[in-house]
Design a protein around this motif. Structure first.
Motif, PDB file in Angstrom:
ATOM      1  N   MET B 299       0.913  -1.295  -0.033  1.00 20.32           N
ATOM      2  CA  MET B 299       0.028  -0.039   0.124  1.00 20.32           C
ATOM      3  C   MET B 299       0.893   1.317  -0.007  1.00 20.32           C
ATOM      4  O   MET B 299       0.732   2.298  -0.767  1.00 20.32           O
ATOM      5  N   SER B 302       2.531   1.670  -3.330  1.00 18.60           N
ATOM      6  CA  SER B 302       1.909   2.159  -4.446  1.00 18.60           C
ATOM      7  C   SER B 302       1.251   3.718  -4.279  1.00 18.60           C
ATOM      8  O   SER B 302       1.159   4.000  -5.304  1.00 18.60           O
ATOM      9  N   VAL B 303       1.252   3.931  -2.951  1.00 17.41           N
ATOM     10  CA  VAL B 303       0.636   5.263  -2.829  1.00 17.41           C
ATOM     11  C   VAL B 303       1.857   6.467  -3.023  1.00 17.41           C
ATOM     12  O   VAL B 303       1.538   7.112  -3.825  1.00 17.41           O
ATOM     13  N   THR B 304       2.845   5.705  -3.017  1.00 17.34           N
ATOM     14  CA  THR B 304       4.160   6.661  -3.280  1.00 17.34           C
ATOM     15  C   THR B 304       4.184   6.650  -4.878  1.00 17.34           C
ATOM     16  O   THR B 304       4.384   7.842  -5.366  1.00 17.34           O
ATOM     17  N   ARG B 306       1.852   6.417  -6.638  1.00 19.73           N
ATOM     18  CA  ARG B 306       0.535   7.211  -7.169  1.00 19.73           C
ATOM     19  C   ARG B 306       0.597   8.756  -6.739  1.00 19.73           C
ATOM     20  O   ARG B 306      -0.784   9.322  -6.958  1.00 19.73           O
ATOM     21  N   THR B 307       1.525   9.277  -6.130  1.00 17.52           N
ATOM     22  CA  THR B 307       1.405  10.563  -5.909  1.00 17.52           C
ATOM     23  C   THR B 307       1.252  11.358  -6.963  1.00 17.52           C
ATOM     24  O   THR B 307       0.467  12.311  -7.202  1.00 17.52           O
ATOM     25  N   ILE B 310      -2.193  11.411  -7.848  1.00 21.73           N
ATOM     26  CA  ILE B 310      -3.055  12.185  -7.223  1.00 21.73           C
ATOM     27  C   ILE B 310      -2.946  13.529  -7.579  1.00 21.73           C
ATOM     28  O   ILE B 310      -3.941  14.429  -7.738  1.00 21.73           O
ATOM     29  N   PHE B 327      -9.251   6.252  -3.155  1.00 21.60           N
ATOM     30  CA  PHE B 327      -8.365   5.268  -2.643  1.00 21.60           C
ATOM     31  C   PHE B 327      -8.740   4.494  -1.639  1.00 21.60           C
ATOM     32  O   PHE B 327      -8.467   3.224  -1.471  1.00 21.60           O
ATOM     33  N   GLY B 383      -4.178   1.941   3.070  1.00 18.21           N
ATOM     34  CA  GLY B 383      -4.507   2.470   1.904  1.00 18.21           C
ATOM     35  C   GLY B 383      -4.952   3.935   1.842  1.00 18.21           C
ATOM     36  O   GLY B 383      -4.610   4.653   0.908  1.00 18.21           O
ATOM     37  N   TYR B 384      -5.364   4.425   3.051  1.00 15.76           N
ATOM     38  CA  TYR B 384      -5.892   5.477   3.234  1.00 15.76           C
ATOM     39  C   TYR B 384      -5.004   6.842   3.686  1.00 15.76           C
ATOM     40  O   TYR B 384      -4.964   7.855   3.114  1.00 15.76           O
ATOM     41  N   ALA B 387      -2.242   7.962   1.397  1.00 18.30           N
ATOM     42  CA  ALA B 387      -3.295   9.110   0.037  1.00 18.30           C
ATOM     43  C   ALA B 387      -3.531  10.106   0.864  1.00 18.30           C
ATOM     44  O   ALA B 387      -3.668  11.206   0.143  1.00 18.30           O
TER      45      ALA B 387
END
Lengths: 238, 402
Positions: B299, B302-304, B306-307, B310, B327, B383-384, B387
């Motif tokens: 998580m 993937s958030v990194t 996905r920055t 975003i 997210f 995940g949250y 994000a």
């Protein structure tokens, strides 16, 4: 003055960092942009042209100064209000394209409409129309990885114009493209400005690209150095 | 807004199948491991309890001698006599049935077959105490018990070893020096609480065993089945008092007999299986935490990654809350999907492993819920929150994120 400017900046400063390491990128920028204009912002790196563009695009906030958009103060808006302003009035084209990976051209173009809550059918039609304008209707089902740089930038332009924004902000849109593709992109932007009346703000360091604009603003050391106005008919020659 | 977000979330999941798969995999493994271990642990406990309960519940075994400690190696304590049985029957309230037992080892022989087994000399009371029905034939008659007639009731293991393919009831066979007639066959009981074969037994009238095998009139032990309505502890106390009186033990003299409650074994064994289940649970908890860390890593990574995504979404006019909700929905969808697959996988694993391992399959809704809830929580939280951090950036910083 016959007309109120669409955008008006007064005394805009931008400070990055704090303390001794702080860097003042903008030192009090005054700039008016008229509705329907095609403005090229030029200047050497570090002159503050991109910072100004990001503030104009509400992607960043000024440290001080006044920012009027259609006569409303933007510098006092909160994050969500700035998001809504971008959603409603602005379109972006970036040097690095910034398309969603593994997402088809059509879906990329549809994205701003999704956030606007446009119904599915209309969304599809508008996105296809926008792709048609940039000449990529038949590439709708391809993902960015399957498109050339010029095609990706045209998808990005389609995404920016699908919402028929008042202002299209393009930050070095041709920076990653060869001359031939660059001229195609510039012609596309010129056409949008001329036919749809979209105000275009272009950041570039290539005089060749700036030649397409009607107004050229030169930046130096965080200040506006000079503004050139061209006669109405000139500049955008084929 | 929610409908839009759901579309966006599901699109993102479909577009990044490998990432989605890896996220889900962490949850699947965590959930499946925990549920499988705890379910099998519970099954093992249940299986042990079942074997223990085959000893018979509410049964007190009275034996001469101290159970342990100093003095147990001294002069041999006096054995019980038949008169003790009558005294217990008359004076102890709550004794459902009282069976005296005399035991011997002997080899049974029939035709060319022989089989070494144990002989239990007792009365019908033993079958009552154990609530052990017959599979075929009949029990002892009063006359057979009184006269000590040479008849026997045999367990299934004896049938298998000496009477292949023949109905043993009415047949004769020799056991030790005694020829006896089979009058009944016990129903099968299987393995006892200590791995002993409960069906490997020949039951004969007490008097026959005393006369022909042990050569005395002693009782090796007395089995007292306590009536359900009575408290076993109270019965045990009054039984102890009676035996002290009958064996002339006064004051501080120690008991020269012991009374053993089968429930004590059952308590001891189920206590140790509880420890085992606890241990398994701890191992499972560790694997859940490890699984959780796996989920967390994917998580976070993937958030990194996905920055920038975003940033793009914010730049084209998405509200921070819309991005976050997307997210969150992705995390919930993936986590629940992983949880459901994990639960199903555990169900298949436990249902197919349980028979192989010889334990019972017991579905435990609690552990299923806990494992599912915990991994889903980890998935959602990790995940949250990253994000949220990304969505709090200025769009331009998120866009420039490398």
């Amino acid at each position: 003055m016959a007309e109120e400017p669409l955008i008006s900046l007064r005394g805009i400063t931008k400070l990055f960092g704090t303390g001794p390491a702080a860097f003042q990128a903008l030192k009090g920028v005054d700039l008016d942009i008229m509705r329907g204009d095609f403005v090229a912002v030029m200047g050497p790196s570090g002159s503050g042209k991109s910072t100004t563009m990001n503030i104009l695009g509400c992607l960043d906030v000024p440290t001080s100064g006044t920012f009027l958009f259609k006569g409303h103060h933007v510098e006092t808006l909160d994050r969500d209000q700035r998001s809504l302003l971008r959603r409603r009035y602005l379109g972006f084209v970036f040097q690095g394209f910034n398309l969603l990976a593994r997402t088809t051209a059509l879906e990329n173009v549809e994205l701003p409409l999704i956030y606007r809550g446009t119904p599915k059918q209309e969304r599809h039609e508008l996105a296809m129309a926008a792709l048609g304008k940039v000449g990529l209707a038949e590439w709708a089902d391809h993902t960015p990885g399957e498109l050339s740089g010029g095609q990706q930038q045209r998808v990005a332009i389609a995404r920016a114009l699908v919402t028929t924004p008042d202002v299209l902000l393009a930050d070095e849109p041709t920076g990653n493209l060869d001359t031939e593709r660059s001229i195609e992109i510039m012609e596309l932007l010129t056409g949008l400005n001329r036919d749809s009346g979209i105000t275009v703000l272009l950041v570039t360091h290539e005089a060749e690209m700036a030649a397409f604009a009607r107004t050229v603003v030169h930046f130096r050391d965080g200040l506006v150095e000079s503004i050139e106005q061209k006669p109405l008919a000139g500049g955008a020659a084929k | 807004m929610f409908g839009i977000t759901l579309i966006l979330a599901i699109r993102e999941i479909q577009r990044h199948l490998l990432r989605s798969f890896l996220t889900t995999l962490g949850i699947v493994i965590g959930v499946a491991a925990v549920i499988t271990m705890v379910t099998l642990g519970n099954g093992a406990t249940a299986a042990v309890k079942k074997q223990i309960s085959s000893l018979g519940s509410n049964i007190l075994m009275v034996r001469p001698g101290q159970r342990m400690g100093p003095g147990s190696g001294g002069e041999s304590p006096p054995p019980f006599k038949n008169a003790d049985l009558d005294a217990i029957r008359e004076q102890i309230a709550g004794a459902r049935s009282v069976a005296g037992q005399a035991q011997a080892q002997a080899t049974g022989v029939r035709n060319a077959q022989n089989w070494s087994t144990s002989i239990n000399g007792t009365t019908n009371d033993y079958l009552d105490a154990q609530t052990w029905p017959l599979a075929s034939g009949r029990r002892f008659t009063a006359a057979e018990e009184q006269a000590g007639k040479s008849v026997c009731i045999i367990g299934n293991t004896i049938v298998t070893n000496l009477f292949q393919g023949v109905d043993p009831v009415g047949q004769r066979f020799r056991i030790g020096d005694v020829s006896c007639t089979v009058i009944g066959v016990l129903s099968t009981r299987g393995q006892g609480g200590f791995g002993n074969d409960q069906d490997d037994v020949v039951i004969m009238p007490l008097k026959v065993v005393q006369r022909r095998f042990t050569g005395n009139r002693d009782l090796r032990s007395i089995m007292v089945a306590v009536d359900e309505a009575y408290d076993t502890k109270v019965v045990q106390q009054s039984l102890s008092g009676l035996m002290r009186e009958r064996r002339n033990l006064t004051g501080a003299m120690p008991d020269n007999f012991n009374i053993f409650d089968t429930r004590q074994i059952s308590d001891a064994v189920s206590g140790s299986t509880k420890v085992l289940t606890g241990l398994l649970g701890a191992v499972a908890a560790v694997s859940l935490i490890v699984g959780g860390i796996g989920i967390m890593n994917i998580m976070l990574v993937s958030v990194t990654e996905r920055t920038r995504e975003i940033g793009i979404r914010l730049a084209i006019g998405a509200l921070a809350n819309e991005v976050l909700l997307q997210f969150l929905v992705e995390a919930v969808v993936l986590s629940s999907l992983g949880g459901i697959i994990g639960v199903l996988l555990a169900l298949v694993a436990t249902a197919s492993l349980a028979p192989v391992m010889g334990v019972e399959f017991l579905f435990d809704p609690f552990i299923n819920l806990v494992a599912f809830g915990f991994s889903a929580l980890i998935g959602v939280v990790f995940g949250y929150f990253p994000a949220r951090r990304a969505a709090a950036l200025n769009p331009i910083d998120a866009l420039r994120h490398e």
